[in-house]
Design an enzyme around this catalytic site. Structure first.
Site, PDB file in Angstrom:
ATOM      1  NE  ARG A   1      -3.590  -2.184   2.779  1.00 60.11           N
ATOM      2  CZ  ARG A   1      -3.352  -3.337   3.389  1.00 60.11           C
ATOM      3  NH1 ARG A   1      -2.171  -3.560   3.957  1.00 60.11           N
ATOM      4  NH2 ARG A   1      -4.267  -4.289   3.448  1.00 60.11           N
TER       5      ARG A   1
ATOM      6  CE  LYS B   1      -6.513  -0.798   4.548  1.00 64.22           C
ATOM      7  NZ  LYS B   1      -7.766  -0.956   3.775  1.00 64.22           N
TER       8      LYS B   1
ATOM      9  CG  HIS C   1      -5.065   0.946  -3.792  1.00 64.63           C
ATOM     10  ND1 HIS C   1      -4.278   0.666  -2.695  1.00 64.63           N
ATOM     11  CD2 HIS C   1      -6.106   0.072  -3.733  1.00 64.63           C
ATOM     12  CE1 HIS C   1      -4.822  -0.322  -1.994  1.00 64.63           C
ATOM     13  NE2 HIS C   1      -5.924  -0.699  -2.612  1.00 64.63           N
TER      14      HIS C   1
ATOM     15  NE  ARG D   1      -2.902  -3.389  -1.455  1.00 70.84           N
ATOM     16  CZ  ARG D   1      -2.542  -4.287  -0.544  1.00 70.84           C
ATOM     17  NH1 ARG D   1      -1.276  -4.611  -0.408  1.00 70.84           N
ATOM     18  NH2 ARG D   1      -3.446  -4.861   0.236  1.00 70.84           N
TER      19      ARG D   1
ATOM     20  CG  HIS E   1      -6.319  -8.847   0.981  1.00 72.77           C
ATOM     21  ND1 HIS E   1      -6.472  -9.255  -0.327  1.00 72.77           N
ATOM     22  CD2 HIS E   1      -6.160  -7.497   0.930  1.00 72.77           C
ATOM     23  CE1 HIS E   1      -6.412  -8.207  -1.129  1.00 72.77           C
ATOM     24  NE2 HIS E   1      -6.215  -7.133  -0.390  1.00 72.77           N
TER      25      HIS E   1
ATOM     26  CE1 TYR F   1      -6.391  -7.230  -6.819  1.00 74.98           C
ATOM     27  CE2 TYR F   1      -6.545  -8.472  -4.791  1.00 74.98           C
ATOM     28  CZ  TYR F   1      -6.337  -7.290  -5.447  1.00 74.98           C
ATOM     29  OH  TYR F   1      -6.071  -6.158  -4.735  1.00 74.98           O
TER      30      TYR F   1
END
Length: 314
Positions: free
Chosen positions: A169, A192, A260, A263, A286, A295
């Site tokens: 990120r 995150k 982004h 990524r 994730h 994806y």
């Protein structure tokens, strides 16, 4: 256009305010929630509490909160949709409210079924919009030539190479410190929610960072940001967004060609080359495999497009 939330002047009861503050502090302490996450939760839950206060024409003490009905929930959701809130945003708000109520019910000992049984509105998941491999390479080439100074061009290339080559990120790339250079074969990234992951570093990324460090006029310091602005401070992510904007305009790329998107491109191209979905989930950081599975849809959509164009009966 979505209207401003009309609850800013509504008085929330002290008991509800204290409960919300305790809930948010526990989110941070026990679950490692990021500041942006807790702020979003706070705004969503305050909006709900303010609506209920107006809807029932009474301050919402804890006893009143325990008495929320299915009809109250439907009225809130109808009100939100009526003022232009989209299905995705409303689903996010409802999730925040449910989390708060589940916590409050456990603390206060009441049955939160009316809130927890409320169904979120359906919405179509937005698929990631990756660049093609050729477009990603052209972006990297263009970043260097558009810079006014060689070291700034090298810096921008290094940052975007980390996004595309390592799946970082932008906040993670700009969070690197001077002590992280020269880059090792792997990086320990805190993403995150404070979750750590190990990310392999491709040689192109190491070389791009080395080239930047060699040209950068600001001395590297262990505790300072690795990527620096023109005056020596930490690089503002908005500058990377701006150089990507200029590149996509010069190259005729769509507005979705953002930092982004690099990524997303990393993940999609890796999957297309036979990468394992679980491994890609770990590389991206994730929390849920379902996020990474988006994806798969992107790759399938591309394959079907190729198939449609190449089918002999067209």
């Amino acid at each position: 256009m979505t209207q401003e939330k009309p609850h800013l002047g509504v008085q929330i009861s002290p008991a509800a305010t204290e409960a919300l503050a305790t809930f948010l502090s526990q989110m941070t302490a026990l679950r490692g929630a990021a500041k942006n996450t807790t702020e979003a939760y706070q705004a969503d839950i305050l909006g709900f509490l303010a609506f209920i206060t107006q809807h029932t024409a009474a301050p919402q003490g804890l006893n009143a909160l325990k008495a929320i009905t299915v009809q109250d929930m439907r009225a809130w959701m109808a009100f939100e949709r009526g003022r232009g809130v989209g299905a995705r945003s409303l689903a996010r708000s409802l999730s925040a409210v449910k989390s708060f109520y589940a916590w409050l019910a456990e603390r206060e000992g009441f049955e939160p079924t009316a809130v927890l049984s409320t169904r979120a509105p359906k919405f179509q998941n937005k698929l990631p919009r990756p660049l093609t491999k050729d477009a990603a390479v052209k972006v990297l080439d263009n970043l260097e030539v558009q810079a006014t100074e060689a070291w700034i061009g090298a810096r921008d290339v290094a940052v975007v190479t980390l996004l595309y080559g390592c799946g970082l990120r932008i906040s993670e790339a700009l969070g690197l410190k001077g002590r992280d250079a020269p880059l090792a074969d792997v990086l320990r990234i805190k993403g995150k929610g404070g979750k750590e992951r190990i990310v392999p570093v491709i040689s192109a990324a190491r070389e791009a960072v080395d080239a930047y460090i060699k040209l950068c006029p600001h001395p590297s310091e262990p505790d300072m940001a690795l990527f620096r602005g023109a005056r020596g401070g930490a690089l503002n992510p908005r500058l990377i967004q701006k150089v990507m904007e200029r590149s996509r305009l010069q190259l005729g790329l769509p507005a979705t060609a953002t930092p982004h998107a690099m990524r997303h491109s990393f993940a999609t191209h890796l999957l297309g080359a036979g990468g394992d979905l679980r491994a890609i989930q770990e590389l991206l950081g994730h929390a849920s495999l379902s996020t990474t599975q988006a994806y798969t849809a992107v790759d399938t959509a591309h394959l079907m497009d190729v198939y449609e164009r190449a089918h002999p009966r067209r």
